[in-house]
Enzyme design. Structure first.
Site, PDB file in Angstrom:
ATOM      1  N   HIS A 156       0.833  -1.218   0.000  1.00  0.00           N
ATOM      2  CA  HIS A 156       0.000   0.000   0.000  1.00  0.00           C
ATOM      3  C   HIS A 156       0.860   1.258   0.000  1.00  0.00           C
ATOM      4  O   HIS A 156       0.442   2.305   0.500  1.00  0.00           O
ATOM      5  CB  HIS A 156      -0.942   0.056   1.210  1.00  0.00           C
ATOM      6  N   SER A 277      14.306  21.751 -17.131  1.00  0.00           N
ATOM      7  CA  SER A 277      13.076  22.509 -17.344  1.00  0.00           C
ATOM      8  C   SER A 277      13.435  23.825 -18.020  1.00  0.00           C
ATOM      9  O   SER A 277      14.479  24.415 -17.741  1.00  0.00           O
ATOM     10  CB  SER A 277      12.416  22.773 -15.993  1.00  0.00           C
ATOM     11  N   LYS A 283      15.660  22.195 -11.994  1.00  0.00           N
ATOM     12  CA  LYS A 283      15.020  20.901 -12.230  1.00  0.00           C
ATOM     13  C   LYS A 283      15.912  19.899 -12.960  1.00  0.00           C
ATOM     14  O   LYS A 283      16.690  20.254 -13.830  1.00  0.00           O
ATOM     15  CB  LYS A 283      13.736  21.079 -13.065  1.00  0.00           C
ATOM     16  N   GLU A 290       9.422   8.460 -17.019  1.00  0.00           N
ATOM     17  CA  GLU A 290       8.034   8.867 -17.283  1.00  0.00           C
ATOM     18  C   GLU A 290       7.568   8.371 -18.650  1.00  0.00           C
ATOM     19  O   GLU A 290       6.408   7.991 -18.830  1.00  0.00           O
ATOM     20  CB  GLU A 290       7.913  10.386 -17.191  1.00  0.00           C
ATOM     21  N   LYS A 325      -0.884  -3.894 -39.374  1.00  0.00           N
ATOM     22  CA  LYS A 325       0.532  -3.547 -39.411  1.00  0.00           C
ATOM     23  C   LYS A 325       0.925  -2.370 -38.537  1.00  0.00           C
ATOM     24  O   LYS A 325       1.891  -2.438 -37.782  1.00  0.00           O
ATOM     25  CB  LYS A 325       0.956  -3.291 -40.860  1.00  0.00           C
TER      26      LYS A 325
HETATM   27  N1  ARG Z   1      -2.043  -4.795 -48.364  1.00  0.00           N
HETATM   28  C1  ARG Z   1      -2.812  -5.941 -48.075  1.00  0.00           C
HETATM   29  C2  ARG Z   1      -2.748  -6.238 -46.576  1.00  0.00           C
HETATM   30  O1  ARG Z   1      -1.868  -5.769 -45.968  1.00  0.00           O
HETATM   31  C3  ARG Z   1      -2.281  -7.121 -48.808  1.00  0.00           C
HETATM   32  C4  ARG Z   1      -3.280  -8.176 -49.069  1.00  0.00           C
HETATM   33  C5  ARG Z   1      -4.221  -7.716 -50.077  1.00  0.00           C
HETATM   34  N2  ARG Z   1      -5.120  -8.714 -50.459  1.00  0.00           N
HETATM   35  C6  ARG Z   1      -6.244  -8.434 -51.137  1.00  0.00           C
HETATM   36  N3  ARG Z   1      -6.978  -9.421 -51.437  1.00  0.00           N
HETATM   37  N4  ARG Z   1      -6.569  -7.214 -51.430  1.00  0.00           N
HETATM   38  O2  ARG Z   1      -3.575  -6.875 -46.013  1.00  0.00           O
END
Ligand code: ARG
Length: 461
Positions: A156, A277, A283, A290, A325
């Site tokens: 705590h 700072s 500072k 952080e 991605k």
């Molecule tokens: N740029 C697409 C992705 O990252 C690649 C796959 C595309 N496939 C499709 N059937 N349009 O998912």
């Protein structure tokens, strides 16, 4: 740049829609995995007779020369391509002509992109593992260095019982060790081949999926082509591993922030890892810690992003999955920065042992030791707890710490101690308290040395 699917279209794509649709701005970093996958695919096309070996060799040579030039920077991906797959194929067509069109036989961008990501994540997992090992070795080194340093352990955020700094630091070592275990486990599922699943249903060409899997270093072939192109669970697993790791780093960071504050003064961060700072000249701010704490938010955010993208998607591939991605790259890039930064911050910190010890004085953190002692003298733990509670109360009234009581003072408050008072008084020192906790995994020096030995074995890979 020519589209891979232009044949059935009469009209051009709207420029805004193209901007929305194109993934090259972020999937461009998959170019080397894309070429690696294509090389394995084309060799297989040659060796199975789907194309001639001469054709396969020409395509492979073209891909290798493109790879070399992309590596040196002599060549770059055409910026107007829809995605990295289109870009690489476009470069190949420029180089070897219409033969480039044979590369995509018995393949789809759906299995291609899944292959690329798996190859990328496999490397990323290995790199994370290496960073984790380094941070663990820093913690281990510090633990050895601080094996005799005592500080108040807290629950705590209140002083609870004295512990060794080495013990406290090693707690983080084991968190990171489990992060590495989770990573290794997740890597096994990343390392399976979707290549040859094609769009979703496989192909009538006599491909050899085992061959491409072997060549790409995958441990096995995914047995269902629909599953192979449509799941991203391995990416979600990796993001979960990253999130838990981020949470661990954020807890370490929070303690560093507290310990570096003047109120604690347990550590002093080095100039090289702190910032000043613009208005307050005095500072020295723990920005690294952080940011370690703060950036955990975006790592967890990446997990939430992708898990939300995947929820409710029908089989098989859907364009939604292109959204895998950016969160992956962001979480991985973030950790690539945070892990070495954490190591540097700890490596260069000064631990102020005297401040830590001083913090244990007058904090009553050895009260449990006195209660345990009374239990050994025959009291029940409840009675012992009550009695020690009244000792603490007396001390507070007299403005004294427990460790300041000698045998006589202790006896005056707790006559029940009788002949044991001297032994009890000796236990009230923080060092004696820590030394007494010899249970496995406890804070006594021998117990901590034992765990350090185990930890060293874990690092011997
Ligand atoms: N740029 C697409 C992705 O990252 C690649 C796959 C595309 N496939 C499709 N059937 N349009 O998912």
């Amino acid at each position: 740049m020519r589209k891979l699917w232009g044949g059935r279209f009469e009209g051009a794509t709207d420029a805004l829609i193209e901007k929305l649709n194109n993934s090259l701005p972020f999937d461009c970093r998959l170019w080397s995995q894309d070429i690696e996958g294509s090389l394995a695919h084309v060799q297989m096309l040659g060796s199975t007779g789907i194309i001639t070996t001469e054709e396969a060799e020409q395509i492979a040579a073209g891909l290798c020369s493109i790879r070399e030039e992309l590596q040196t920077g002599a060549l770059s991906l055409p910026p107007d391509a829809e995605d990295v797959h289109t870009a690489v194929e476009g470069l190949l067509r420029e180089r070897i002509g219409p033969l480039a069109g044979k590369l995509h036989t018995a393949r789809s961008r759906n299995d291609q992109v899944a292959t690329d990501i798996r190859l990328y994540l496999r490397e990323a997992a290995d790199s994370l593992n290496a960073h984790l090992l380094h941070l663990q070795s820093v913690l281990l080194q510090l633990a050895k260095q601080e094996i005799d340093t005592i500080l108040p352990g807290t629950t705590h955020l209140q002083h609870a019982q004295p512990v060794l700094l080495a013990h406290h630091l090693m707690a983080y070592f084991w968190m990171l060790e489990r992060d590495r275990e989770r990573l290794a486990d997740c890597r096994k599922r990343i390392n399976r081949s979707p290549l040859g699943a094609c769009a979703l249903a496989g192909t009538g060409f006599p491909i050899n999926r085992q061959q491409t899997a072997r060549q790409l270093g995958f441990e096995q072939v995914l047995p269902n082509s629909i599953d192979a192109v449509s799941d991203r669970d391995y990416a979600l697993e990796l993001l979960s591993v990253c999130t838990i790791l981020g949470v661990h780093l954020s807890r370490l960071a929070e303690e560093v922030i507290l310990w570096n504050s003047p109120e604690y003064g347990y550590i002093e961060l080095d100039d090289s890892v702190t910032t000043g700072s613009s208005i307050m000249p005095q500072k020295k701010n723990p920005d690294v810690a952080e940011l370690l704490r703060g950036k955990t938010g975006r790592i967890a955010g990446s997990l939430i992003t992708l898990i939300t993208v995947m929820k409710g998607l029908p089989l098989a591939y859907n364009k939604d999955m292109q959204e895998d991605k950016e969160p992956l790259f962001d979480a991985l890039d973030t950790l690539e920065l945070l892990l070495p930064a954490a190591a540097r911050m700890l490596n260069t910190a000064k631990f102020r042992r005297e401040r830590m010890l001083q913090a244990t004085s007058g904090d009553f953190s050895t009260a449990t030791d006195l209660a345990d002692f009374l239990v050994r003298c025959g009291l029940t733990f409840r009675d012992a707890h009550d009695l020690v509670g009244s000792v603490v109360q007396q001390c507070i009234k007299q403005g004294k710490g427990l460790e300041q009581l000698d045998a006589d003072a202790l006896l005056a408050i707790a006559p029940q101690l009788g002949a044991n008072a001297a032994e009890a008084a000796a236990l009230l020192k923080p060092s004696a308290s820590a030394a007494s906790r010899t249970s496995e995994g406890g804070t006594a020096k021998q117990a901590v040395l034992q765990q350090i030995k185990l930890a060293e074995e874990k690092l011997q890979v």
